[in-house]
Design a protein around this motif. Structure first.
Motif, PDB file in Angstrom:
ATOM      1  N   UNK A  97      34.136 -10.932  16.813  1.00 21.96           N
ATOM      2  CA  UNK A  97      34.977 -11.619  16.132  1.00 21.96           C
ATOM      3  C   UNK A  97      34.762 -12.851  15.252  1.00 21.96           C
ATOM      4  N   UNK A  98      33.836 -13.247  15.475  1.00 16.09           N
ATOM      5  CA  UNK A  98      33.120 -14.519  14.694  1.00 16.09           C
ATOM      6  C   UNK A  98      32.518 -13.574  13.522  1.00 16.09           C
ATOM      7  N   UNK A 100      34.688 -11.500  11.464  1.00 16.57           N
ATOM      8  CA  UNK A 100      35.929 -11.039  11.280  1.00 16.57           C
ATOM      9  C   UNK A 100      36.147 -12.351  10.319  1.00 16.57           C
ATOM     10  N   UNK A 101      35.986 -14.488  11.175  1.00 15.43           N
ATOM     11  CA  UNK A 101      36.782 -15.397  11.164  1.00 15.43           C
ATOM     12  C   UNK A 101      35.327 -15.777   9.958  1.00 15.43           C
ATOM     13  N   UNK A 102      34.765 -15.391   9.731  1.00 15.52           N
ATOM     14  CA  UNK A 102      34.286 -15.664   8.778  1.00 15.52           C
ATOM     15  C   UNK A 102      33.834 -15.395   7.573  1.00 15.52           C
ATOM     16  N   UNK A 103      34.487 -13.749   7.364  1.00 14.44           N
ATOM     17  CA  UNK A 103      35.147 -13.506   5.919  1.00 14.44           C
ATOM     18  C   UNK A 103      36.402 -14.294   5.890  1.00 14.44           C
ATOM     19  N   UNK A 128      26.587 -24.343   8.441  1.00 13.01           N
ATOM     20  CA  UNK A 128      27.244 -25.384   9.047  1.00 13.01           C
ATOM     21  C   UNK A 128      28.233 -23.698  10.119  1.00 13.01           C
ATOM     22  N   UNK A 129      28.265 -23.363   9.641  1.00 10.48           N
ATOM     23  CA  UNK A 129      29.584 -22.096  10.966  1.00 10.48           C
ATOM     24  C   UNK A 129      29.294 -21.921  11.105  1.00 10.48           C
ATOM     25  N   UNK A 130      27.479 -21.012  10.941  1.00  9.47           N
ATOM     26  CA  UNK A 130      26.806 -20.347  12.115  1.00  9.47           C
ATOM     27  C   UNK A 130      26.291 -20.904  12.873  1.00  9.47           C
ATOM     28  N   UNK A 131      26.138 -22.215  12.545  1.00 13.48           N
ATOM     29  CA  UNK A 131      25.357 -23.278  13.718  1.00 13.48           C
ATOM     30  C   UNK A 131      26.112 -23.493  14.802  1.00 13.48           C
ATOM     31  N   UNK A 132      27.407 -23.472  14.130  1.00 16.73           N
ATOM     32  CA  UNK A 132      28.973 -23.650  15.104  1.00 16.73           C
ATOM     33  C   UNK A 132      29.199 -22.362  15.395  1.00 16.73           C
ATOM     34  N   UNK A 133      29.230 -21.359  15.438  1.00 20.59           N
ATOM     35  CA  UNK A 133      29.208 -19.855  15.975  1.00 20.59           C
ATOM     36  C   UNK A 133      28.013 -19.775  17.028  1.00 20.59           C
ATOM     37  N   UNK A 134      26.939 -20.226  16.711  1.00 16.93           N
ATOM     38  CA  UNK A 134      25.594 -19.054  17.114  1.00 16.93           C
ATOM     39  C   UNK A 134      25.954 -20.549  18.379  1.00 16.93           C
ATOM     40  N   UNK A 135      26.260 -21.760  18.655  1.00 18.88           N
ATOM     41  CA  UNK A 135      26.407 -22.287  19.936  1.00 18.88           C
ATOM     42  C   UNK A 135      27.902 -22.107  20.322  1.00 18.88           C
TER      43      UNK A 135
END
Length: 398
Positions: A97-98, A100-103, A128-135
């Protein structure tokens, strides 16, 4: 850690992105729900979407995370990330789902900021987004593993074995697993998600604190009914109050939540207002059951004694502790209520023991006010913990 190149770009563009983040969040959700209407119907809280609270919370969390990366590059804002991850886990959010949110988030960023989104800017904020999503994904995977569930598969069917009317607007539902298997363990102060099917076919989800302590196969949920007729804010609580009785079945998640007793031997202050008393009662019952010997201060504010849910439990559990005191404030008190406990909670006359760990739950203005008073009394900021019912607007309003 954010790369050096991206750090410079994010630092330079943070004022512009921060100024536009509300518009970005608004457009993001519109794009997301146009492409995936099932997410609004069956996952996202329609009340929070209608009020705009979820948009503000998203904007606040992204801005806070990016600011932290720039100003404190060697650390992560783990308290904020943990709170979000617990909420996501209680909803069954998955790593896919991350994507989908990214798109839809980056489509909104590009549309709102236009030509300002150069390839360098896009790459920096993508990082920034993927650092937050990955964490968040990492924390959520750990939370799922702790509950022994497959990522996202947090739901079980529970039976309502009893219902108690606490006040005109508050009811407690006692639950047990319908399959007869053991109930999952939880820590005092945690919550579960409850999913119900509404008249329009939507499967809406809300979180409710467990209002009893661990130690029994039964779990207690104490739910306040929200009164706005037809408003999405109260559609689940109204359904539970109007439709659910002993013998009915509910779909309930595994327990999550980061508002838990973190130092069991320390002095404790439990401050609540309104229905915010529910996680505090779970903690208080646990402290009484385990023979907590350090000082315990119980603080609660409400409209009147009649609206104070589980008021008797609040007082009786406090009385079981060897060094504890309860202080109740009411806007409309009874005839024998102390005059200095009338109106809003005021800690000026309350002694707070050195080393106190404080736990707060209630409306945001209440918690901000109590936190300010506790800091003035010498309680360390790191020892003040809070729970927000709904999106975490503390960040959004800072």
């Amino acid at each position: 850690m954010l790369s050096e190149t991206s750090t410079a770009t994010v630092r330079a563009t943070l004022p512009a992105v921060g100024a536009a983040i509300g518009d970005i969040a608004d457009l993001f959700y519109r794009k997301l729900f146009e492409a995936h209407p099932e997410l609004l119907r069956d996952l996202f809280n329609r009340g929070n979407q209608s009020s705009g609270a979820q948009r503000q919370a998203l904007a606040g969390s992204i801005a806070a995370f990016a600011t932290h990366l720039v100003e404190h590059p060697d650390t992560r804002p783990d308290v904020m990330l943990g709170r979000i991850a617990h909420k996501h886990a209680s909803l069954g959010v998955t790593a896919a789902q991350y994507e989908i949110v990214h798109t839809h988030l980056f489509a909104a960023i590009a549309e709102v900021l236009g030509d300002a989104v150069t390839p360098e800017v896009a790459a920096a904020w993508d990082e920034v987004y993927w650092l937050m999503a990955g964490a968040l994904t990492s924390i959520e995977e750990r939370l799922y593993a702790q509950q022994g569930v497959v990522a996202g598969d947090v739901w079980r069917t529970w039976e309502v074995v009893a219902r108690t009317e606490e006040t005109d607007d508050v009811a407690t539902f006692q639950l047990r697993p319908a399959d007869g298997a053991p109930a999952p363990a939880f820590r005092p102060g945690q919550y579960v998600s409850v999913q119900v099917e509404l008249a329009d076919g939507a499967h809406q989800i809300r979180q409710y604190s467990l209002s009893s302590a661990p130690g029994s196969e039964l779990r207690s949920l104490t739910v306040k009914r929200v009164h706005e007729a037809g408003a999405p804010d109260g559609e689940v609580s109204s359904h539970l109050h109007a439709k659910v009785a002993a013998g009915d079945l509910l779909r309930v998640s595994a327990p999550y939540g980061d508002l838990v007793l973190d130092s069991p031997d320390a002095p404790v202050l439990l401050a609540s207002a309104g229905i915010g008393c529910t996680p505090m009662l779970s903690m208080l019952e646990h402290l009484a059951a385990t023979g907590h010997s350090a000082p315990v201060t119980v603080v609660h504010g409400d409209r009147s004694p009649a609206t104070h849910a589980m008021r008797t439990d609040h007082a009786q559990l406090t009385a079981k502790l060897p060094d504890a005191a309860a202080h109740f404030w009411y806007e409309t008190p009874g005839p024998d209520h102390p005059a200095d406990r009338t109106g809003r909670v005021d800690l000026s006359g309350i002694a707070v023991a050195p080393g106190t760990h404080a736990y707060l739950c209630g409306p945001l203005p209440f918690m901000r006010g109590v936190r300010t008073q506790l800091l003035a009394k010498g309680v360390r900021a790191n020892d003040i913990h809070y729970e927000v019912f709904g999106p975490d607007m503390w960040l959004a309003q800072d």
